[in-house]
Design an enzyme around this catalytic site. Structure first.
Site, PDB file in Angstrom:
ATOM      1  CD  GLU A  26      32.782  33.466  42.926  1.00 57.44           C
ATOM      2  OE1 GLU A  26      32.627  34.507  41.987  1.00 57.44           O
ATOM      3  OE2 GLU A  26      33.093  33.809  44.146  1.00 57.44           O
ATOM      4  CB  SER A 214      30.306  33.506  39.935  1.00 54.64           C
ATOM      5  OG  SER A 214      31.574  33.876  39.809  1.00 54.64           O
ATOM      6  CB  SER A 350      33.984  39.858  32.160  1.00 53.74           C
ATOM      7  OG  SER A 350      34.314  38.447  32.204  1.00 53.74           O
TER       8      SER A 350
END
Length: 382
Positions: A26, A214, A350
């Site tokens: 990530e 993720s 997000s």
């Protein structure tokens, strides 16, 4: 025993080290997240020191350049592109009596970069979000944003996260775990364990790395034919894998933020079905920017229930600072918790910041609140 909470010397603004990148898969998402945070930190209130960790683990002094830290034309950013020097290294203090950061380059005299008052660790995945960095900061006596060692480790390991939730009476979905030694000792038996689980729960199943985020390394498997490839992909990210049954329902998320009087839940969000993808995977989240609905179209009772469960999950894992809790709202009306993220995706688009924006806390206020909370908190047992 806790270390004392120290404050900057009079006339000096608190100095925030934003640490990002890291050795996990990530890495790029951490860089993107850090760019957004760097852009939002109030420079009239704080001094900022960006520190990137390269993919091979070197701590690098990086440019304070948020504009270079975004995904551009589907190209993912990296710390190597931002480092001031290909060989320079940043060293945190290992003496709790000192918070001075030092920069070294081969053949040069080490350079003092000054004291750091708090670290904002924008790392996702192993070697950062899993308690390892938090342990280093505890040893160094440097306060930091977010959960401590235990909660970070629990939040990263999907098996033990579910075990903790179960012990606190939180509902979780069916799963089975294959540990590294099981696969090494008898791959056929480990594979049969998964097949038996799928036969009992029904196909499809999701094969995942036990300690990754993720949506990295996750495969939806519809039958035995695709199982070996899915196991190999998950084990590429983590030698321990977890297999979960398909839960039919709606994907609901809820943010938790620690206030001075305790944790509070945001309005929830919903991740709608992603038609261009098999599930809400890495491409859908970060490349194609599939958007969730904020707030989620839930009735008052459902909203109150998921908020209650999110705060209970936060407390169960001994979290601090922030958490995004992910749920399934099943067809029978019951909520099942899927996982928590102790350092969720944190760009302005997000889900975690969007949920708090809708709850009355702007992105810059969210960043400021987290830094202030970390400055108030000591390291050590608390």
């Amino acid at each position: 025993m806790s270390s004392e909470i120290s404050t900057p010397s009079p006339g000096r603004k608190p100095r925030v080290a934003v640490v990002f990148g890291g050795r996990s898969s990530e890495h790029a998402i951490s860089v993107v997240t850090a760019g957004a945070v760097l852009n939002a930190i109030d420079r009239t209130k704080y001094e900022v020191l960006p520190i990137g960790i390269t993919e091979d683990g070197r701590w690098a002094l990086t440019a304070d350049a948020p504009e270079r830290m975004a995904i551009a034309e589907r190209r993912l950013p990296s710390v190597a592109d931002l480092a001031e020097s290909p060989d320079g290294a940043v060293m945190l203090p290992v003496d709790p009596a000192s918070r001075e950061v030092v920069y070294t380059e081969p053949g040069a005299v080490p350079k003092a970069l000054g004291d750091v008052d708090v670290v904002f660790p924008m790392l996702h995945g192993p070697y950062g979000e899993d308690g390892t960095l938090q342990g280093l900061l505890e040893l160094s006596g440097v306060p930091y944003v977010g959960s401590g060692v235990l909660a970070s480790a629990v939040g990263m390991d999907k098996e033990y996260m579910k075990r903790v939730f179960t012990s606190f009476g939180l509902p979780v979905g069916p799963y089975v775990v294959v540990r590294p030694q099981e696969w090494t000792r008898d791959p056929a038996a480990a594979r049969k364990k998964i097949v038996d689980f799928a036969a009992d729960q029904g196909w499809p199943v999701f094969v995942k790395p036990a300690r990754a985020g993720s949506s990295m390394g996750i495969t939806k498997v519809d039958g035995i034919q695709g199982l070996d490839e899915a196991i190999e992909e998950a084990r590429r990210h983590d030698p321990k894998i977890i297999i979960e049954s398909l839960l039919r329902g709606r994907e609901i998320e809820c943010g938790v933020l620690e206030f001075e009087d305790g944790p509070r839940a945001s309005v929830p969000a919903e991740i709608p079905p992603v038609t261009a993808h098999d599930f809400y995977d890495f491409e859908a989240k970060y490349i194609d920017s599939a958007a969730g609905m904020v707030p989620a179209p839930l009735d008052a009772e459902q909203t109150a229930r998921v908020q209650e469960l999110a705060v209970r999950a936060f407390d169960a894992a001994s979290c601090e600072g922030l958490v995004r809790a992910d749920f399934f709202l099943l067809e029978n009306g019951e909520f099942v918790i899927n996982e928590i993220n102790t350092m969720p995706g944190f760009t302005p688009i997000s889900m975690y910041p969007r949920m708090w924006q809708e709850s009355g806390v702007s992105y810059s206020q969210l960043v400021d609140r987290l830094i202030e909370a970390a400055l108030r908190r000591s390291t050590g047992l608390r």
